[in-house]
Design a protein around this motif. Structure first.
Motif, PDB file in Angstrom:
ATOM      1  N   CYS A   1       0.831  -1.208   0.000  1.00  0.00           N
ATOM      2  CA  CYS A   1       0.000   0.000   0.000  1.00  0.00           C
ATOM      3  C   CYS A   1       0.864   1.256   0.000  1.00  0.00           C
ATOM      4  O   CYS A   1       0.533   2.252  -0.658  1.00  0.00           O
ATOM      5  CB  CYS A   1      -0.925   0.005   1.223  1.00  0.00           C
TER       6      CYS A   1
ATOM      7  N   SER B   1       0.754   3.929  -2.978  1.00  0.00           N
ATOM      8  CA  SER B   1       0.405   5.313  -2.624  1.00  0.00           C
ATOM      9  C   SER B   1       1.485   6.283  -3.077  1.00  0.00           C
ATOM     10  O   SER B   1       1.189   7.393  -3.538  1.00  0.00           O
ATOM     11  CB  SER B   1       0.196   5.432  -1.107  1.00  0.00           C
TER      12      SER B   1
ATOM     13  N   THR C   1      -9.547   4.010  -6.499  1.00  0.00           N
ATOM     14  CA  THR C   1      -8.617   5.132  -6.430  1.00  0.00           C
ATOM     15  C   THR C   1      -8.823   6.074  -7.609  1.00  0.00           C
ATOM     16  O   THR C   1      -8.654   7.282  -7.484  1.00  0.00           O
ATOM     17  CB  THR C   1      -7.164   4.632  -6.420  1.00  0.00           C
TER      18      THR C   1
ATOM     19  N   SER D   1      -7.206  10.926  -0.055  1.00  0.00           N
ATOM     20  CA  SER D   1      -7.402  10.077   1.122  1.00  0.00           C
ATOM     21  C   SER D   1      -8.864  10.054   1.541  1.00  0.00           C
ATOM     22  O   SER D   1      -9.423   9.000   1.867  1.00  0.00           O
ATOM     23  CB  SER D   1      -6.522  10.560   2.281  1.00  0.00           C
TER      24      SER D   1
ATOM     25  N   THR E   1     -10.940   8.134  -1.087  1.00  0.00           N
ATOM     26  CA  THR E   1     -10.708   6.691  -0.991  1.00  0.00           C
ATOM     27  C   THR E   1     -11.645   6.055   0.026  1.00  0.00           C
ATOM     28  O   THR E   1     -12.224   4.992  -0.220  1.00  0.00           O
ATOM     29  CB  THR E   1      -9.243   6.404  -0.610  1.00  0.00           C
TER      30      THR E   1
ATOM     31  N   LEU F   1      -3.978   1.869   2.903  1.00  0.00           N
ATOM     32  CA  LEU F   1      -3.921   2.710   1.708  1.00  0.00           C
ATOM     33  C   LEU F   1      -4.269   4.152   2.054  1.00  0.00           C
ATOM     34  O   LEU F   1      -3.568   5.088   1.648  1.00  0.00           O
ATOM     35  CB  LEU F   1      -4.883   2.183   0.647  1.00  0.00           C
TER      36      LEU F   1
ATOM     37  N   TRP G   1      -1.369   5.728   4.090  1.00  0.00           N
ATOM     38  CA  TRP G   1      -0.179   6.087   3.327  1.00  0.00           C
ATOM     39  C   TRP G   1      -0.453   7.224   2.349  1.00  0.00           C
ATOM     40  O   TRP G   1       0.416   8.068   2.109  1.00  0.00           O
ATOM     41  CB  TRP G   1       0.371   4.867   2.584  1.00  0.00           C
ATOM     42  N   ILE G   2      -1.663   7.265   1.780  1.00  0.00           N
ATOM     43  CA  ILE G   2      -2.018   8.391   0.912  1.00  0.00           C
ATOM     44  C   ILE G   2      -1.979   9.689   1.703  1.00  0.00           C
ATOM     45  O   ILE G   2      -1.464  10.717   1.240  1.00  0.00           O
ATOM     46  CB  ILE G   2      -3.413   8.182   0.285  1.00  0.00           C
TER      47      ILE G   2
END
Length: 235
Positions: free
Chosen positions: A24, A28, A46, A61, A64, A94, A97-98
């Motif tokens: 992830c 990202s 995404t 983010s 998502t 995910l 990390w985004i």
């Protein structure tokens, strides 16, 4: 013995969760450093999040999370417990990390070259997503749908994602209104899905052939001498 198996199971789960998180992070990174700066679209959930970014300025983010809520409901009814837990974990990782890369962005100067962005973004994103799939997770979005179809029908995950991505790209085209952006995005998606399939299915395709015959010795000798292949005999 049970205690030993329990420890092995815990180590295996910890390993899988670690690599899902790492996958992830890699994905990202590609998304925030190659797609967004060069206004490249993306497929899947995404891709919808990017559409919301380009159309309404909604952070990726946040988008998502919003996209994945209804898909999680679908996945809850159709995926097994482990896959569902790993999917929720993948979505959270995910999003995490985004958000990290949205906050702490590294400038990668490629001179505005969208071809470089699509090629290297596709490679990096494919490695990240492939890693997530290999260790039993998904990153949510249409990955959930791809996983469901793969489990029940056996179709290639990469191929399923390609088909679904086509529909999502239409939305992106409506916002970006740029043929070059969409064409470079197609290059990105093609490379990404090829990398995913390579990691999941292996880079060397193989075929098995079953021969029904009483002439075992002759066939074995011929195949061994002419093809250099081995055989397994079933009486």
């Amino acid at each position: 013995m049970n205690e030993k198996l329990k420890k092995q199971s815990i180590k295996r789960i910890a390993k899988e969760l670690f690599f899902i998180s790492l996958g992830c992070a890699i994905y990202s990174f590609a998304l925030l450093h190659f797609n967004v700066p060069n206004q490249l679209a993306e497929g899947g959930g995404t891709g919808i999040a990017l559409f919301l970014l380009y159309a309404f300025g909604l952070p990726v983010s946040m988008g998502t999370l919003l996209v994945n809520i209804p898909l999680l409901i679908l996945g809850y009814k159709m995926l097994d417990k482990k896959t569902m837990i790993y999917t929720i974990y993948g979505i959270l990782m995910l999003t995490f990390w985004i958000k990290i890369f949205e906050t702490y962005h590294v400038v990668i100067d490629i001179g505005g070259d969208r071809l470089l962005a699509s090629v290297f973004g596709g490679i990096i994103a494919g490695i990240g997503l492939g890693m997530v799939f290999v260790f039993g997770g998904t990153t949510g979005g249409v990955d959930i749908i791809a996983k469901i179809v793969h489990v029940y029908f056996g179709f290639s995950i990469g191929r399923i994602i390609q088909v679904l991505d086509g529909f999502i790209l239409l939305l992106s085209f409506m916002v970006l209104k740029s043929f070059p952006a969409i064409l470079y995005t197609l290059i990105y998606i093609y490379i990404c899905t090829k990398i995913i399939d390579y990691l999941i299915e292996g880079g060397i395709p193989g075929k098995a052939v079953m021969i029904m015959s009483p002439k075992i010795e002759e066939i074995t000798q011929k195949v061994s001498d002419d093809m250099g292949r081995g055989l397994t005999f079933i009486k």
